[in-house]
Design an enzyme around this catalytic site. Structure first.
Site, PDB file in Angstrom:
ATOM      1  CB  THR A  62       5.310   2.470   0.117  1.00 45.95           C
ATOM      2  OG1 THR A  62       4.697   1.148  -0.273  1.00 45.95           O
ATOM      3  CG2 THR A  62       6.736   2.817  -0.414  1.00 45.95           C
ATOM      4  N   GLY A  63       5.694   4.604   2.548  1.00 47.79           N
ATOM      5  CA  GLY A  63       6.460   5.575   2.873  1.00 47.79           C
ATOM      6  C   GLY A  63       6.597   5.394   4.438  1.00 47.79           C
ATOM      7  N   GLY A  79       0.847  -1.113   0.164  1.00 49.10           N
ATOM      8  CA  GLY A  79       0.000   0.046   0.102  1.00 49.10           C
ATOM      9  C   GLY A  79       0.808   1.227  -0.092  1.00 49.10           C
ATOM     10  CB  CYS A  80       0.190   4.562  -1.137  1.00 49.60           C
ATOM     11  SG  CYS A  80      -1.383   5.101  -0.624  1.00 49.60           S
ATOM     12  CG  PHE A  81      -1.091   6.135   3.686  1.00 50.22           C
ATOM     13  CD1 PHE A  81      -0.629   7.257   4.023  1.00 50.22           C
ATOM     14  CD2 PHE A  81      -2.545   5.716   3.599  1.00 50.22           C
ATOM     15  CE1 PHE A  81      -1.478   8.421   3.528  1.00 50.22           C
ATOM     16  CE2 PHE A  81      -3.367   6.894   3.356  1.00 50.22           C
ATOM     17  CZ  PHE A  81      -2.860   8.116   3.284  1.00 50.22           C
TER      18      PHE A  81
END
Lengths: 334, 334, 334, 334
Positions: free
Chosen positions: B148-149, B144-146
């Site tokens: 990853t960061g 997921g995007c969140f």
């Protein structure tokens, strides 16, 4: 590999040249100048390029650059290019100038920019869709951002001899104002706002007139720019008044023929998103039925097709490469 | 040339896969599916790609796709991937799934997403900086995007065993909400605003916990996302509370060692602009002197490193290519 | 009618004082100073007020102002207020200072701002929901924008003695940086971006600590600000770690009791839009079930409740008016 | 106190009527209708008004409303107003309709909107700077947002008989599209973009023609709207081609005379910020020396002077109040 130099590498057009050239398979950046940042890694000015461009800025003189390079981009303010171009050309390198210094005949330049030209010579207007003769030039004056969008929108109809008057109403992102902060670029003044400026007297008007009147001396042109809340992009609305009735099919045919084989001009619903970061100019039109008006709209990224991308397109043509080399990327959308 | 298929090509992640793959020198897109737009040229959904991708959307079944492709990206909603993946794998193709279906152990998935998993199998979490074993996987669950960061920001310190608690406060661009309009994506609700949501219960939290607790079971994590007025990008502020005093040099050393040889993680002042359109994750930190807090900040493009770019990075690794192939571009800044 | 003076009328807080006071039924602006723009109509600096405020800027000294005014707002940079306040007070007028000069005890001020205080006296922190004793003050130090949002978010829980640690993660519009252009306020650097800054050491942290520790000396606080693409507004996410389990009803009761009769604090889903241009502070919370965290979010307009509006609220209280007088307007939404 | 009703209180224009009327000293809101939200407090739809408007939405019929109200605003979609207006008027109340139903002569309305008019009667175009006779009307058709900005920009010159052609190029904020999400209002499609639409055929053109041709039947008009990344505001650039040479002083005199005593029209550098949230229309012009073109620019807030504010201005005039009552506020700038 083409050996490439950039004079003035810290600004927006310099940064964009670096970003695009880092993707170019046939070009190698060999020198990038900056007086103020000499010695510093390029990614201190352009953190987006960390890991991609591993040079430092240098403070070297034009003849030294000319020796090392096949082609040099001058990304410096208006008036500064003419101070280095003669030496570059004298050193045998070819030059693509992103300032306004070599776009206009000397007498027009002096009138519009209010200063004496120190290196008077014939201008070579580097809009490659209209001037394929850039191929043979030693020096190319890379077009202004507004003129690129405006000329590409109207040229086919003007060349067809059907235009009486073209009113260009342009909406630009703020990056055209450069990277130095000013009230004009201050976020609270730009966001959620529209700022018209130079309502009747913008200097880019001379380029538009020069190119369109070359097709049809009788055409009347007007130009009014506005800043809109966007970093990149110019959308130009051309209100074109014609001297005869035209069908939509006829207008389509005029554009398709004119841009046949021109890869970077697409008949495509214009939007800043679809061209963002790319070298495309997207164009569409609509006929105002029952009147003498045709509305033509074009969209470009002012920093790419309106500046650094077009400069690289010119480089490709000048050195016999496919004009798409290193530039054949889609817009960053959304 | 790798033969690539995309299931679900009309959305944002599908469009971004197309944009990035059109630049990839070792991959060829052979099939792109869409039920609704079958038969239409891809540029009707993605006008930015006009001239670059000359295929039409197709409505074909998984086994037909598996035959033609070495690898298939499934860019479909959560719950829809598990309906096609078994057939794809059965056809012998490898699969990179951009939905949440294969990121978590089945029992966790079912709890977090509130639905029964129809294709229970072991998950393979495709964060390649942490799981190089994606190399050998037939099926990868792209993160997921969140997560990853967040994970990339905190993993080095957690792996070093010094973290008691990590509070992730994330600020995301709206493209993470997809291309279907809703009150959440309505311009007047987003512009000049900040919208916190799922203050304590976002589903991505499970991925963050899974990965960080794998390094240190005792670490406590919290996660709160916010929507900010941007289309792309996630900036994550990790407020990290440590169990011992660390100097700035020590923390630097921890990050540099952890990310040694990981090209897409840069120790670089985080900004959404510097990573826009690129696969980089930029990280920086500051120690709150005299307290037990270290603030670590990371920036990614949610559509690239947070989705489609990372998926292609996984593809490169799975097929023995340099992980940078086709992805080695700088951020579109400004 | 209260006779009101403004020292420093050209900046953002000065302009906002003028906009709000032009709507105030019990106050009359009698003098507005500016050294640089003395003699010019106020609407040259504030074109939004053309027709509404018909004064010119004046360059007069504090004692002349004190003679004419019942109350003076000093809207000048930190360090400049202390140079005029003694003379104003000496002339018998009351003063509301929008700089940081009178918010902190002298020794703290000198440490945080790194300069000697030229007018040491007891501070009177003008957050009226917490300090109703501003009523009797001759001099009020109007709170900083970040502290206003952070303190109002956390004070009820801290006062209830249940908080161990409060981590404030604030997202501010750029107008807090003032109207002077800089790289920080340059549109291409702000738009579509998030800029964390002073990750651990912002000066406003001292105000937050001062006010919260007054309720509970043991509370630990952290503060990290970010700039988001908005002109106005601060959204503060307070990650609050508590020392006991609380139900949602219990937390609601704590806030409702604490803010009972405080008109400008609303329990209302926080959004910058709902408070834009208004003096409200909207607050909501969510309990992170099964953990020790409560997330509290507050939203204010940094230029109104975070500066000029709160200053006028203080004026109303100091002169026995209903605190809502001239300020009772809804947010400009959308 | 005027007793005021609003039919259709949940949308943007309804919300703006509520926000503005909550500040009006001579008007009292007595009923606000909504079928869908009947029974719910108004602040559930408009959280910005929490504490300011303490009514609930009601689902009542027009005759019941007419009984309670001196004046009713109909803030409903085009075509829906004509279904309630006859009953309202029959009940003896006066009506200000914010839809398009009563702006045009019936035969023009039916042609432009493509539907039969169910309540044919004479139109009363409520642009009060041009039609002071709204004073005596029982029913006023409140002007469209684009026509308000375009007509006010050009009327003085057209009335002076000097205009041959007026090309209106308008840039609008997205709130004009209403509060229902759609691809047109989707943040990623609006931000950092410019969207031209209805290039030649927007329905508002009929209003512009109606009003300008009333001054000079021979004037030719064109109109092209664009959406820019802003929530509020319309900036209209009028490229006006004249039949005689005019000096800047002459044009100034024409505007000053025409708008003498019209408080809401200011000769003031147009910017969306300076009029945001206010009822002003700011106008400036520049003569394109040596050509037949004058560029006139106007700025309004589309939701105030372009809709709800102008409606209240009409109400003030209809009931013998100073037209500024409750509306005399400066723009929210920045």
């Amino acid at each position: 590999m083409l050996r490439v130099g950039i004079i003035g590498g810290t600004g927006y057009t310099g940064g964009e040249l670096l970003r695009l050239l880092s993707l170019h398979p046939k070009a190698e950046i060999v020198v990038v100048t900056s007086r103020k940042q000499a010695g510093k890694p390029i990614d201190t000015a352009h953190p987006n390029l960390k890991g991609l461009v591993d040079l430092c800025f240098e403070d070297v003189n034009p003849s030294q650059i000319a020796e090392k390079c096949d082609v040099v981009f001058t990304a410096v303010p208006h008036g500064a290019a003419m101070a280095v171009v003669p030496e570059l050309l004298g050193g045998g390198t070819r030059v693509i100038d992103l300032s306004a210094d070599y776009r206009l005949p000397v007498e027009i330049f002096e009138k519009v920019y209010g200063k004496k030209h120190e290196d008077p010579r014939e201008n070579m207007y580097g809009l490659p869709e209209i001037h394929p003769e850039v191929r043979d030039a030693m020096l190319v004056g890379n077009p202004g951002c507004f003129p690129t969008g405006a000329i590409l929108a109207a040229a086919p109809l003007v060349a067809a001899g059907v235009v009486e008057r073209a009113v260009f109403d342009s909406k630009t992102g703020i990056s055209g104002a450069g990277q130095d902060p000013s009230p004009v670029t201050h976020y609270p003044n730009v966001a959620e706002n529209v700022n018209p400026y130079n309502l009747t007297r913008h200097r880019h008007r001379a380029e538009i007139e020069q190119e369109l009147k070359a097709f049809d001396e009788s055409v009347k042109t007007s130009f009014t720019p506005h800043i809109v809340p966007s970093t990149r992009g110019i959308l130009t609305t051309a209100h074109i008044f014609v001297n005869q009735e035209l069908t939509s099919d006829e207008v389509s045919a005029i554009y398709e023929e004119f841009y046949n084989g021109k890869y970077f001009v697409r008949m495509n619903k214009p939007s800043l998103a679809a061209v963002r970061g790319s070298n495309f100019c997207d164009i569409a039109f609509e006929i105002d039925q029952g009147t003498d008006r045709i509305v033509v709209v074009s969209a470009i990224d002012n920093m790419v097709k309106g500046a650094s991308g077009q400069a690289i397109q010119n480089m490709n043509i000048m050195f016999g490469l496919d004009e798409r080399t290193g530039l054949w990327t889609g817009g960053l959308s959304p």
